[in-house]
Design a protein around this motif. Structure first.
Motif, PDB file in Angstrom:
ATOM      1  N   CYS A 141       8.318 -10.661  14.413  1.00 19.74           N
ATOM      2  CA  CYS A 141       7.670 -10.336  13.128  1.00 19.74           C
ATOM      3  C   CYS A 141       6.153 -10.531  13.221  1.00 19.74           C
ATOM      4  O   CYS A 141       5.380  -9.685  12.777  1.00 19.74           O
ATOM      5  CB  CYS A 141       8.223 -11.225  12.006  1.00 19.74           C
ATOM      6  SG  CYS A 141       9.950 -10.913  11.647  1.00 19.74           S
ATOM      7  N   SER A 144       4.413  -7.911  15.664  1.00 14.57           N
ATOM      8  CA  SER A 144       4.155  -6.559  15.134  1.00 14.57           C
ATOM      9  C   SER A 144       2.942  -6.557  14.221  1.00 14.57           C
ATOM     10  O   SER A 144       2.174  -5.599  14.226  1.00 14.57           O
ATOM     11  CB  SER A 144       5.309  -5.971  14.341  1.00 14.57           C
ATOM     12  OG  SER A 144       6.474  -6.550  14.558  1.00 14.57           O
ATOM     13  N   THR A 159      10.666  -5.708  12.296  1.00 10.34           N
ATOM     14  CA  THR A 159      11.016  -6.871  11.475  1.00 10.34           C
ATOM     15  C   THR A 159      12.307  -7.461  12.024  1.00 10.34           C
ATOM     16  O   THR A 159      13.199  -6.709  12.406  1.00 10.34           O
ATOM     17  CB  THR A 159      11.207  -6.431  10.012  1.00 10.34           C
ATOM     18  OG1 THR A 159      10.042  -5.740   9.603  1.00 10.34           O
ATOM     19  CG2 THR A 159      11.437  -7.606   9.108  1.00 10.34           C
ATOM     20  N   ALA A 189      16.614  -7.187  15.294  1.00  9.83           N
ATOM     21  CA  ALA A 189      15.300  -6.626  14.937  1.00  9.83           C
ATOM     22  C   ALA A 189      15.480  -5.160  14.587  1.00  9.83           C
ATOM     23  O   ALA A 189      16.267  -4.458  15.234  1.00  9.83           O
ATOM     24  CB  ALA A 189      14.319  -6.763  16.106  1.00  9.83           C
ATOM     25  N   PRO A 192      12.193  -1.091   9.831  1.00 13.23           N
ATOM     26  CA  PRO A 192      12.751  -0.999   8.481  1.00 13.23           C
ATOM     27  C   PRO A 192      12.721   0.389   7.847  1.00 13.23           C
ATOM     28  O   PRO A 192      13.598   0.712   7.055  1.00 13.23           O
ATOM     29  CB  PRO A 192      11.891  -1.968   7.666  1.00 13.23           C
ATOM     30  CG  PRO A 192      11.282  -2.866   8.670  1.00 13.23           C
ATOM     31  CD  PRO A 192      11.125  -2.076   9.919  1.00 13.23           C
ATOM     32  N   CYS A 222      15.598  -8.271   6.206  1.00 14.74           N
ATOM     33  CA  CYS A 222      14.449  -7.681   6.913  1.00 14.74           C
ATOM     34  C   CYS A 222      13.550  -6.909   5.946  1.00 14.74           C
ATOM     35  O   CYS A 222      12.324  -6.888   6.104  1.00 14.74           O
ATOM     36  CB  CYS A 222      14.918  -6.770   8.041  1.00 14.74           C
ATOM     37  SG  CYS A 222      15.365  -7.677   9.530  1.00 14.74           S
ATOM     38  N   GLN A 223      14.148  -6.288   4.929  1.00 13.42           N
ATOM     39  CA  GLN A 223      13.327  -5.548   3.965  1.00 13.42           C
ATOM     40  C   GLN A 223      12.378  -6.509   3.239  1.00 13.42           C
ATOM     41  O   GLN A 223      11.237  -6.160   2.931  1.00 13.42           O
ATOM     42  CB  GLN A 223      14.209  -4.802   2.950  1.00 13.42           C
ATOM     43  CG  GLN A 223      15.050  -3.683   3.571  1.00 13.42           C
ATOM     44  CD  GLN A 223      14.220  -2.537   4.150  1.00 13.42           C
ATOM     45  OE1 GLN A 223      13.059  -2.352   3.804  1.00 13.42           O
ATOM     46  NE2 GLN A 223      14.814  -1.775   5.054  1.00 13.42           N
ATOM     47  N   ILE A 225      11.220  -9.430   4.502  1.00  2.68           N
ATOM     48  CA  ILE A 225      10.206  -9.879   5.472  1.00  2.68           C
ATOM     49  C   ILE A 225       9.173  -8.765   5.701  1.00  2.68           C
ATOM     50  O   ILE A 225       7.981  -9.021   5.844  1.00  2.68           O
ATOM     51  CB  ILE A 225      10.876 -10.310   6.796  1.00  2.68           C
ATOM     52  CG1 ILE A 225      11.892 -11.433   6.535  1.00  2.68           C
ATOM     53  CG2 ILE A 225       9.833 -10.764   7.809  1.00  2.68           C
ATOM     54  CD1 ILE A 225      12.748 -11.795   7.736  1.00  2.68           C
ATOM     55  N   TYR A 226       9.653  -7.525   5.715  1.00  3.04           N
ATOM     56  CA  TYR A 226       8.795  -6.343   5.893  1.00  3.04           C
ATOM     57  C   TYR A 226       7.678  -6.339   4.836  1.00  3.04           C
ATOM     58  O   TYR A 226       6.509  -6.077   5.136  1.00  3.04           O
ATOM     59  CB  TYR A 226       9.679  -5.112   5.742  1.00  3.04           C
ATOM     60  CG  TYR A 226       9.050  -3.775   6.076  1.00  3.04           C
ATOM     61  CD1 TYR A 226       8.232  -3.599   7.188  1.00  3.04           C
ATOM     62  CD2 TYR A 226       9.336  -2.646   5.294  1.00  3.04           C
ATOM     63  CE1 TYR A 226       7.708  -2.350   7.495  1.00  3.04           C
ATOM     64  CE2 TYR A 226       8.822  -1.399   5.593  1.00  3.04           C
ATOM     65  CZ  TYR A 226       8.001  -1.255   6.692  1.00  3.04           C
ATOM     66  OH  TYR A 226       7.488  -0.021   6.997  1.00  3.04           O
ATOM     67  N   GLN A 229       5.105  -8.850   5.785  1.00  2.75           N
ATOM     68  CA  GLN A 229       4.283  -8.371   6.910  1.00  2.75           C
ATOM     69  C   GLN A 229       3.218  -7.395   6.404  1.00  2.75           C
ATOM     70  O   GLN A 229       2.039  -7.481   6.781  1.00  2.75           O
ATOM     71  CB  GLN A 229       5.165  -7.671   7.945  1.00  2.75           C
ATOM     72  CG  GLN A 229       6.079  -8.614   8.704  1.00  2.75           C
ATOM     73  CD  GLN A 229       7.059  -7.844   9.569  1.00  2.75           C
ATOM     74  OE1 GLN A 229       7.877  -7.082   9.070  1.00  2.75           O
ATOM     75  NE2 GLN A 229       6.980  -8.020  10.863  1.00  2.75           N
TER      76      GLN A 229
END
Ligand code: ADP
Length: 249
Positions: A141, A144, A159, A189, A192, A222-223, A225-226, A229
């Motif tokens: 994460c 990237s 992500t 990983a 997304p 992950c959405q 965390i995206y 980011q």
């Protein structure tokens, strides 16, 4: 039930030992542009796991025989600082760190337009300053974000999160006790925007049905965390913009 030497129970009355619900992430903070001398950088704090990533490049390749005529050479180095674990971690590469460096590289490469940077190298240096499980996914994460911060063209940000099985139940984003004494651990990983998977590992003992549920739980997380980011990158440019405005005036 916890394993030998571990706690009696990892889930008590539906809550985990750190107070989280089964589908709850640890608190996550991501910041871009934390290392002045790197071309791009980021740090992530995910519960007690703390990682800094520096990106250098695209730059000239040394040694020259690593140079590829049609794409950039992507080099990832994962390292755990001596002070990152309760017992001093032995400095230098280990079998584990070499393997993790490779899986991180392979999970990031599909997202980078490597073909836009032929005959160059892109270095991604990952330093774990505190390890409390999920270091490879947290590193992905942060890496990237650091790559995007370096201005390297990407299809998407990658992500990642790890989930697993603890006391017979499926749990998101394992912390160290759960990773060490739980029944299974599955780092994942994705990119997304499309949902393409770039890393999927599993160790432990789960059914096919549970594996599918873990993938779904991790993909949903992950959405979230995206968003963090993207926010880290937006904040970075907002700060730069403000600084530029100050200079102009
Ligand atoms: P990940 O960190 O990606 O989950 P592992 O499953 O190999 O990778 O490691 C799980 C956790 O075990 C690490 O995050 C860290 O907290 C701990 N750990 C790994 N290696 C060591 C080590 N050499 N000394 C102490 N703890 C370690």
């Amino acid at each position: 039930m916890g394993g030998i030497g571990g706690p009696e129970k990892l889930i008590v009355k539906g809550k985990r030992l750190d107070g989280r619900a089964l589908d709850e992430l640890r608190p996550i903070q991501i910041k871009a542009g934390v290392i002045k001398n790197a071309d791009g950088s980021a740090m992530i704090m995910q519960g007690e796991t703390k990682i800094v990533v520096a990106v250098y490049g695209p730059r000239e390749v040394f040694p020259k025989h690593f140079a590829r005529a049609d794409r950039a050479h992507l080099n990832c180095v994962y390292d755990m600082a001596a002070f990152s674990t309760p017992e001093r971690a032995r400095p230098g590469p280990s079998r584990r760190s070499v393997e993790i460096s490779k899986v991180i590289r392979d999970s990031l490469a599909p997202a980078i337009f490597l073909e836009k940077y032929p005959k160059t190298a892109i270095d991604v240096f990952i330093e774990v300053t505190n390890a409390n499980a999920g270091t490879r996914v947290a590193a992905i994460c942060a890496a990237s974000v650091a790559l995007a911060d370096a201005g390297i063209e990407m299809r998407d940000i990658v992500t990642a999160v790890a989930s697993g099985k603890v006391d017979g139940q499926l749990a998101l984003d394992l912390f160290e006790l759960e990773d060490n004494y739980g029944e299974a651990d599955m780092p994942l990983a994705i990119m997304p925007r499309t949902g393409e998977i770039t890393l999927l590992q599993m160790d432990g003992d789960i059914t096919k049905d549970e594996a599918a549920k873990l993938i779904e739980m991790s993909m949903n997380a992950c959405q979230k965390i995206y968003e963090l980011q993207k926010r880290a990158l937006r904040d970075r440019y907002a700060t730069e913009g403000a600084a530029a405005e100050e200079t102009v005036e």
